[in-house]
Design an enzyme around this catalytic site. Structure first.
Site, PDB file in Angstrom:
ATOM      1  CD  GLN A  28       7.589 -55.762  10.101  1.00 33.50           C
ATOM      2  OE1 GLN A  28       6.586 -55.353  10.664  1.00 33.50           O
ATOM      3  NE2 GLN A  28       8.770 -55.242  10.292  1.00 33.50           N
ATOM      4  N   GLY A  29       8.252 -57.284   5.621  1.00 36.63           N
ATOM      5  CA  GLY A  29       9.414 -58.005   5.114  1.00 36.63           C
ATOM      6  C   GLY A  29      10.645 -57.610   5.901  1.00 36.63           C
ATOM      7  CB  ALA A  30      14.208 -58.476   5.448  1.00 36.99           C
ATOM      8  CD  GLU A  31      16.807 -54.260   3.050  1.00 38.50           C
ATOM      9  OE1 GLU A  31      16.698 -53.233   2.376  1.00 38.50           O
ATOM     10  OE2 GLU A  31      17.823 -54.957   3.080  1.00 38.50           O
ATOM     11  CB  ALA A  32       9.657 -52.825   2.657  1.00 39.51           C
ATOM     12  NE  ARG A  33       6.975 -52.021  10.423  1.00 45.43           N
ATOM     13  CZ  ARG A  33       7.902 -51.138  10.760  1.00 45.43           C
ATOM     14  NH1 ARG A  33       7.952 -49.956  10.176  1.00 45.43           N
ATOM     15  NH2 ARG A  33       8.775 -51.425  11.692  1.00 45.43           N
ATOM     16  CB  VAL A  34       3.360 -53.938   2.249  1.00 40.48           C
ATOM     17  CG1 VAL A  34       2.215 -53.681   1.303  1.00 40.48           C
ATOM     18  CG2 VAL A  34       4.678 -53.980   1.469  1.00 40.48           C
ATOM     19  CE  LYS A  47       8.616 -52.534  -1.066  1.00 43.63           C
ATOM     20  NZ  LYS A  47       8.968 -53.254  -2.276  1.00 43.63           N
ATOM     21  CG  ASP A 145      12.907 -60.278  -5.049  1.00 46.65           C
ATOM     22  OD1 ASP A 145      13.193 -61.499  -5.094  1.00 46.65           O
ATOM     23  OD2 ASP A 145      12.303 -59.770  -4.086  1.00 46.65           O
TER      24      ASP A 145
HETATM   25  N1  LIG Z   1       0.707 -52.429  -5.542  1.00 40.04           N
HETATM   26  C1  LIG Z   1       0.325 -53.515  -4.885  1.00 40.04           C
HETATM   27  N2  LIG Z   1      -0.935 -53.982  -5.020  1.00 40.04           N
HETATM   28  C2  LIG Z   1      -1.330 -55.091  -4.337  1.00 40.04           C
HETATM   29  N3  LIG Z   1      -0.562 -55.766  -3.483  1.00 40.04           N
HETATM   30  C3  LIG Z   1       0.690 -55.338  -3.298  1.00 40.04           C
HETATM   31  C4  LIG Z   1       1.210 -54.203  -3.981  1.00 40.04           C
HETATM   32  N4  LIG Z   1       2.480 -53.998  -3.570  1.00 40.04           N
HETATM   33  C5  LIG Z   1       2.750 -54.967  -2.691  1.00 40.04           C
HETATM   34  N5  LIG Z   1       1.686 -55.782  -2.510  1.00 40.04           N
HETATM   35  C6  LIG Z   1       1.595 -56.939  -1.603  1.00 40.04           C
HETATM   36  O1  LIG Z   1       2.528 -56.790  -0.558  1.00 40.04           O
HETATM   37  C7  LIG Z   1       3.522 -57.832  -0.611  1.00 40.04           C
HETATM   38  C8  LIG Z   1       4.900 -57.250  -0.258  1.00 40.04           C
HETATM   39  O2  LIG Z   1       5.236 -56.195  -1.134  1.00 40.04           O
HETATM   40  P1  LIG Z   1       6.650 -56.115  -1.865  1.00 40.04           P
HETATM   41  O3  LIG Z   1       6.892 -57.395  -2.577  1.00 40.04           O
HETATM   42  O4  LIG Z   1       6.691 -54.876  -2.656  1.00 40.04           O
HETATM   43  O5  LIG Z   1       7.587 -55.949  -0.611  1.00 40.04           O
HETATM   44  P2  LIG Z   1       8.771 -56.818   0.003  1.00 40.04           P
HETATM   45  O6  LIG Z   1       8.939 -58.094  -0.737  1.00 40.04           O
HETATM   46  O7  LIG Z   1       8.568 -56.851   1.458  1.00 40.04           O
HETATM   47  O8  LIG Z   1       9.886 -55.791  -0.316  1.00 40.04           O
HETATM   48  P3  LIG Z   1      11.423 -55.848  -0.678  1.00 40.04           P
HETATM   49  O9  LIG Z   1      11.658 -57.180  -1.384  1.00 40.04           O
HETATM   50  O10 LIG Z   1      11.622 -54.646  -1.570  1.00 40.04           O
HETATM   51  O11 LIG Z   1      12.138 -55.742   0.630  1.00 40.04           O
HETATM   52  C9  LIG Z   1       3.433 -58.375  -2.012  1.00 40.04           C
HETATM   53  O12 LIG Z   1       3.876 -59.705  -2.100  1.00 40.04           O
HETATM   54  C10 LIG Z   1       1.957 -58.219  -2.325  1.00 40.04           C
HETATM   55  O13 LIG Z   1       1.201 -59.262  -1.737  1.00 40.04           O
HETATM   56 MG   LIG Z   2       8.215 -58.985  -2.635  1.00 39.11          MG
END
Ligand SMILES: Nc1ncnc2c1ncn2[C@@H]1O[C@H](COP(=O)(O)OP(=O)(O)OP(=O)(O)O)[C@@H](O)[C@H]1O
Ligand SMILES: [Mg+2]
Length: 235
Positions: A28-34, A47, A145
């Site tokens: 879970q980031g600042a603007e997105a959940r993965v 995402k 980024d």
């Molecule tokens: N396609 C992918 N395959 C495997 N792991 C992924 C994938 N996309 C994201 N992840 C995992 O999820 C984490 C967070 O994803 P991502 O970097 O896209 O988001 P975020 O940094 O929270 O977003 P943002 O910077 O856009 O707010 C990544 O560091 C990685 O570990």
């Molecule tokens: Mg990231």
């Protein structure tokens, strides 16, 4: 109605419950959940961008959709330039989600931290990073980024895969590319201490060899670095 019920009743609450029933929260980031899971038997990452409470709801919805679209567009554009990214599978505008291929492998950050790479593998990885960023930049795309957590090495073929195009945009301006490189330099030195600086130099050398526009970009990069140092001195 309790506060929890009220939350669950909001659209985002419902969407969260729906995703949580099928997928596992990865981060879970600042603007997105993965989230991770599978879609038609393929490993996927979902995402999900969520709203910022302080923004106006209508404006917020518009911003979220436009960033979602931009993220997918940038991934497609990078792929056209020969840069590996996850394959975007589908975009769910209503739930603000991108479903994409899940890359099996480790982030570059993890690989560098483990210090388990052989010297030749490390060299290959740093060269791949430089060449990949050069391809993006020569094609007019700025990642926005460039950190070592936003780069993965795919297990199957050891290829470098760039992820997280949430801040990417099109630009051919040397300043924009230089700032992208500066973010990478900072990422190397903050995440990988003294070794990071040397690693970045090797990456930059590969970039210089691979980019047709290296001269304008690296001149600008020297200025961006200088500005950064001055700012650091002032505090
Ligand atoms: N396609 C992918 N395959 C495997 N792991 C992924 C994938 N996309 C994201 N992840 C995992 O999820 C984490 C967070 O994803 P991502 O970097 O896209 O988001 P975020 O940094 O929270 O977003 P943002 O910077 O856009 O707010 C990544 O560091 C990685 O570990
Ligand atoms: Mg990231």
């Amino acid at each position: 109605m309790s506060a929890d019920d009220a939350l669950a009743a909001t659209t985002s609450g419902l969407q969260l419950n729906r995703l949580a029933s099928k997928y596992e929260l990865h981060s879970q980031g600042a603007e997105a959940r993965v989230w991770e899971g599978s879609l038609q038997a393929r490993p996927v990452i979902v995402k999900q961008r969520f709203s910022k409470q302080y923004r106006h709801p209508v404006l917020d919805a518009k911003l979220t959709v436009s960033r979602l679209k931009q993220e997918v567009r940038s991934m497609m554009r990078a792929r056209k330039l020969g840069v590996r990214t996850p394959v975007p599978f589908l975009v769910d505008h209503d739930a603000s989600c991108i479903y994409m291929e899940r890359i099996e492998g480790h982030s570059v950050k993890t690989l560098l931290h483990e210090r388990s790479l052989q010297e030749s593998d490390l060299e290959a990885l740093l060269v791949a990073i430089g060449r990949t960023v050069a391809k993006l930049h020569d094609g007019g795309l700025v990642h926005g980024d460039l950190t070592t957590s936003n780069m993965m090495r795919r297990q199957a073929d050891q290829d470098l895969v760039l992820i997280d195009f949430g801040l990417s945009y099109n630009s051919i301006i040397p300043e924009d590319k230089a700032v992208d490189l500066y973010v990478l330099e900072r990422a190397f030195s903050s995440a990988h201490a003294e070794a990071g600086a040397a690693m970045f130099e090797r990456t930059l050398e590969a970039y210089r060899r691979a980019s047709k526009q290296w001269s304008a970009t690296l001149n600008r990069f020297a200025e961006v670095r200088m500005r950064g140092r001055k700012r650091a001195m002032i505090g």
